[in-house]
Enzyme design. Structure first.
Site, PDB file in Angstrom:
ATOM      1  N   ASN A  71       0.837  -1.204   0.000  1.00 17.92           N
ATOM      2  CA  ASN A  71       0.000   0.000   0.000  1.00 17.92           C
ATOM      3  C   ASN A  71       0.865   1.245   0.000  1.00 17.92           C
ATOM      4  O   ASN A  71       2.011   1.211   0.472  1.00 17.92           O
ATOM      5  CB  ASN A  71      -0.870   0.041   1.269  1.00 17.92           C
ATOM      6  CG  ASN A  71      -1.739  -1.178   1.421  1.00 17.92           C
ATOM      7  OD1 ASN A  71      -2.653  -1.398   0.641  1.00 17.92           O
ATOM      8  ND2 ASN A  71      -1.445  -2.002   2.412  1.00 17.92           N
ATOM      9  N   HIS A  78       1.498  13.939  13.485  1.00 15.38           N
ATOM     10  CA  HIS A  78       0.911  13.773  14.821  1.00 15.38           C
ATOM     11  C   HIS A  78      -0.413  13.014  14.708  1.00 15.38           C
ATOM     12  O   HIS A  78      -1.479  13.526  15.005  1.00 15.38           O
ATOM     13  CB  HIS A  78       0.760  15.142  15.496  1.00 15.38           C
ATOM     14  CG  HIS A  78       2.096  15.805  15.670  1.00 15.38           C
ATOM     15  ND1 HIS A  78       2.745  15.866  16.887  1.00 15.38           N
ATOM     16  CD2 HIS A  78       2.934  16.367  14.773  1.00 15.38           C
ATOM     17  CE1 HIS A  78       3.927  16.462  16.727  1.00 15.38           C
ATOM     18  NE2 HIS A  78       4.057  16.776  15.448  1.00 15.38           N
ATOM     19  N   ASP A  84       6.137  13.293  20.056  1.00 16.38           N
ATOM     20  CA  ASP A  84       6.395  14.716  19.811  1.00 16.38           C
ATOM     21  C   ASP A  84       7.870  15.009  20.091  1.00 16.38           C
ATOM     22  O   ASP A  84       8.362  14.734  21.194  1.00 16.38           O
ATOM     23  CB  ASP A  84       5.586  15.598  20.775  1.00 16.38           C
ATOM     24  CG  ASP A  84       4.110  15.697  20.410  1.00 16.38           C
ATOM     25  OD1 ASP A  84       3.670  15.053  19.453  1.00 16.38           O
ATOM     26  OD2 ASP A  84       3.409  16.448  21.124  1.00 16.38           O
ATOM     27  N   HIS A  88       8.654  20.467  17.801  1.00 19.93           N
ATOM     28  CA  HIS A  88       7.201  20.602  17.598  1.00 19.93           C
ATOM     29  C   HIS A  88       6.689  21.913  18.194  1.00 19.93           C
ATOM     30  O   HIS A  88       5.725  22.477  17.699  1.00 19.93           O
ATOM     31  CB  HIS A  88       6.494  19.409  18.235  1.00 19.93           C
ATOM     32  CG  HIS A  88       5.004  19.429  18.124  1.00 19.93           C
ATOM     33  ND1 HIS A  88       4.333  19.753  16.964  1.00 19.93           N
ATOM     34  CD2 HIS A  88       4.031  19.155  19.041  1.00 19.93           C
ATOM     35  CE1 HIS A  88       3.030  19.673  17.170  1.00 19.93           C
ATOM     36  NE2 HIS A  88       2.812  19.338  18.417  1.00 19.93           N
ATOM     37  N   HIS A 216       3.452  20.926  26.430  1.00 20.78           N
ATOM     38  CA  HIS A 216       4.268  21.228  25.256  1.00 20.78           C
ATOM     39  C   HIS A 216       5.320  22.285  25.603  1.00 20.78           C
ATOM     40  O   HIS A 216       6.495  22.171  25.251  1.00 20.78           O
ATOM     41  CB  HIS A 216       3.390  21.743  24.114  1.00 20.78           C
ATOM     42  CG  HIS A 216       2.544  20.689  23.479  1.00 20.78           C
ATOM     43  ND1 HIS A 216       1.388  20.211  24.044  1.00 20.78           N
ATOM     44  CD2 HIS A 216       2.689  20.010  22.306  1.00 20.78           C
ATOM     45  CE1 HIS A 216       0.854  19.285  23.242  1.00 20.78           C
ATOM     46  NE2 HIS A 216       1.617  19.150  22.188  1.00 20.78           N
TER      47      HIS A 216
HETATM   48 MN    MN Z   1       1.590  15.524  18.966  1.00 21.28          MN
END
Ligand code: MN
Length: 266
Positions: A71, A78, A84, A88, A216
């Site tokens: 495929n 994400h 991460d 990012h 984050h």
């Molecule tokens: Mn993420």
């Protein structure tokens, strides 16, 4: 090189391989199946959107390839159970080795502390882990060592479809860490990263926190990592699992879907 117990490191690896073979050490898959049906994060409409996982067949033992099946696939970085990297987030954008292709290979294997918040998350989808709750966890299980993953067990991985994203008019309602515990985990405990069962490392309402999206903000600003959309955290002990989390080596990549494995001793 010697390892704990006066064993050589080569002997330690041989013992580990034998223990995996006889299931003395269990290998637990913390990964959701990557498919077009798995929920993808939804950003406010004025912002760019992550593409979901897509798959199209090239051939299946037919005229396009008589003896083989394969495929073409595409996806946002994400998507699904994913990693991460520091680049990012803007706080990590100028750090060295901040992309998935440059981060140190040794960082892809590290132990985990699992904080069980499943009861609280069942009662309140906006549940937030606080420093005080993390200190309570430490009182029971010991200090969170440096270079450990902290995995937030919420049992959110058992939800599907709309319940998983839990979007309403005012955004997503999913559990996560508050800003104070994130600063503390990164700066005072030196964790290697935070892993969650939800669609992001931050809570659904974390855009309103100070700083916004504190997981984050603090993790990636310190060169640490995130794991999201994990599964099977209910099968892990509070301490002692060894996590293997190796993202795809995408040039300048900010993250990637990956297979996350936990090695758990008896
Ligand atoms: Mn993420």
């Amino acid at each position: 090189m010697t390892a704990p117990g006066n064993q050589t490191s080569a002997g330690l690896l041989a013992a580990l391989a034998a223990s995996i073979a006889d299931a003395g050490v269990k290998v637990i898959d913390l990964t959701h199946t990557l498919s077009p049906d798995f929920p993808t994060i939804v950003m406010p409409p004025e912002l760019g959107q992550s593409a979901p996982f897509r798959m199209e067949q090239i051939s299946r033992y037919d005229g396009n390839g008589p003896a083989w099946y394969w495929n073409n696939i595409s996806f946002g970085e994400h998507t699904g159970t994913h990693f991460d990297a520091p680049i990012h987030w803007f706080t990590g954008k100028d750090l060295p080795l901040n992309t998935v292709d440059t981060l140190p290979a040794a960082d892809m294997i590290a132990p985990a502390c699992v904080i069980d918040c499943s009861r609280q998350a069942a009662e309140d989808p906006d549940f937030l882990l606080t420093r005080s709750a993390a200190l309570d966890w430490e009182a029971r299980h010991g200090r969170i060592p440096a270079r450990n993953w902290v995995l937030l067990r919420t049992d959110w991985s058992k939800k599907t479809g709309r319940d998983y994203a839990n979007l309403t008019d005012d955004g997503a309602h999913t559990p996560g860490p508050d800003a104070e515990v994130m600063r503390w985990l990164v700066e005072e405990r030196g964790i290697i990263g935070l892993g969650t069962e939800t669609i992001g490392t931050d809570a659904g309402q974390a855009g309103h926190f100070s700083p916004p999206y504190p997981a984050h903000h603090y993790l990636h600003g310190a060169g640490r990592y995130g794991l999201q959309c994990l599964a099977n955290l209910d099968l892990l002990p509070p301490v002692g699992a060894l996590i293997v989390a190796a993202p795809l080596k995408i040039k300048h990549g900010s993250g990637s879907p990956l297979r996350v494995l936990a090695l758990v001793g008896g």
